[in-house]
Design an enzyme around this catalytic site. Structure first.
Site, PDB file in Angstrom:
ATOM      1  N   SER A  90       0.833  -1.195   0.000  1.00 50.44           N
ATOM      2  CA  SER A  90       0.000   0.000   0.000  1.00 50.44           C
ATOM      3  C   SER A  90       0.874   1.254   0.000  1.00 50.44           C
ATOM      4  O   SER A  90       1.628   1.484  -0.935  1.00 50.44           O
ATOM      5  CB  SER A  90      -0.968  -0.037   1.184  1.00 50.44           C
ATOM      6  OG  SER A  90      -2.001   0.905   1.032  1.00 50.44           O
ATOM      7  N   ASP A 144      -9.326  -5.416  -5.034  1.00 54.03           N
ATOM      8  CA  ASP A 144      -8.830  -4.379  -4.128  1.00 54.03           C
ATOM      9  C   ASP A 144      -9.706  -3.132  -4.243  1.00 54.03           C
ATOM     10  O   ASP A 144      -9.783  -2.509  -5.295  1.00 54.03           O
ATOM     11  CB  ASP A 144      -7.380  -4.038  -4.483  1.00 54.03           C
ATOM     12  CG  ASP A 144      -6.683  -3.215  -3.409  1.00 54.03           C
ATOM     13  OD1 ASP A 144      -7.375  -2.472  -2.698  1.00 54.03           O
ATOM     14  OD2 ASP A 144      -5.451  -3.323  -3.299  1.00 54.03           O
ATOM     15  N   HIS A 176      -7.583  -5.762  -0.539  1.00 53.17           N
ATOM     16  CA  HIS A 176      -6.412  -4.985  -0.126  1.00 53.17           C
ATOM     17  C   HIS A 176      -5.728  -5.730   1.008  1.00 53.17           C
ATOM     18  O   HIS A 176      -5.803  -5.356   2.181  1.00 53.17           O
ATOM     19  CB  HIS A 176      -6.841  -3.588   0.314  1.00 53.17           C
ATOM     20  CG  HIS A 176      -5.714  -2.607   0.375  1.00 53.17           C
ATOM     21  ND1 HIS A 176      -4.939  -2.289  -0.717  1.00 53.17           N
ATOM     22  CD2 HIS A 176      -5.223  -1.858   1.407  1.00 53.17           C
ATOM     23  CE1 HIS A 176      -4.031  -1.394  -0.375  1.00 53.17           C
ATOM     24  NE2 HIS A 176      -4.184  -1.118   0.922  1.00 53.17           N
TER      25      HIS A 176
END
Length: 204
Positions: A90, A144, A176
């Site tokens: 991320s 995601d 995610h």
């Protein structure tokens, strides 16, 4: 050595690799209106592509923190840059890509998980030649919702057009997060880029 701004348990599978997990500082995040651990601010609540407003100042500040970790390890642990992988998930992915593409050190690899291209309008002006041929692992889940899968596709396409060696791994129905399949692929990447060194024996 692997500098990974997102804690994982990869180390137990690679005892010859030293893993470092830097902690992000607490920042005020604009779109949340609150303090939370982060490497940089989130400015755009509904970005439709990688060409959205980004916190350049915060990204560059955090980049310097990661580079300082690299320098410290090179000086104190005698680990050469070509035995270091920069990676993250991320925001850690974004920071790792920014650090890897713009560093003067030639790294063993860049591991990018569920992120997007940092500073797309100027990243190529900042990029150095040191990691033009450095292998880049990219993993992204098709489900995601936090960082759109399309952002990963856009980033990989951008990097490949600029002649970077990106190995794109797509994971169906993964959100995610990470999956066993992705971790398995990532471990293979680490074993390839940071192979276990054989002891040197002197012959007399």
């Amino acid at each position: 050595m692997a500098i990974f701004p997102a804690e994982s348990r990869l180390g137990k599978h690679l005892p010859h690799v030293k893993f470092i997990y830097p902690n992000a500082p607490a920042l005020h995040i604009t779109i949340y209106g609150m303090m939370t651990p982060a490497w940089y601010d989130f400015l755009s609540p509904s970005a439709s592509s990688i060409n959205h407003e980004q916190d350049e100042k915060g990204m560059l500040r955090s980049r310097q923190q990661v580079l300082q970790i690299v320098r410290d390890e090179m000086e104190t642990s005698n680990i050469p840059a070509n035995r270091i992988v920069i990676g993250g998930f991320s925001q850690g992915c974004v920071l790792s890509l920014l650090t890897g593409l713009t560093s003067e050190y030639r790294f063993a690899g860049i591991a990018s998980l569920s992120g997007y291209l940092p500073l797309p309008e100027k990243i190529m002006d900042m990029a150095t030649d040191a990691n033009r041929k450095t292998p880049i692992f990219w993993g992204h889940g098709t489900a995601d919702q936090a960082v759109k899968y399309e952002f990963g596709e856009e980033t990989v396409e951008f990097l490949q057009k600029n002649n970077y060696a990106v190995d794109f791994h797509s994971y169906k129905r993964m959100g995610h997060s990470a999956s066993i399949e992705e971790i398995t692929d990532l471990l293979a990447f680490f074993k390839q880029t940071i192979p276990e060194q054989q002891p040197v024996t002197a012959k007399i």
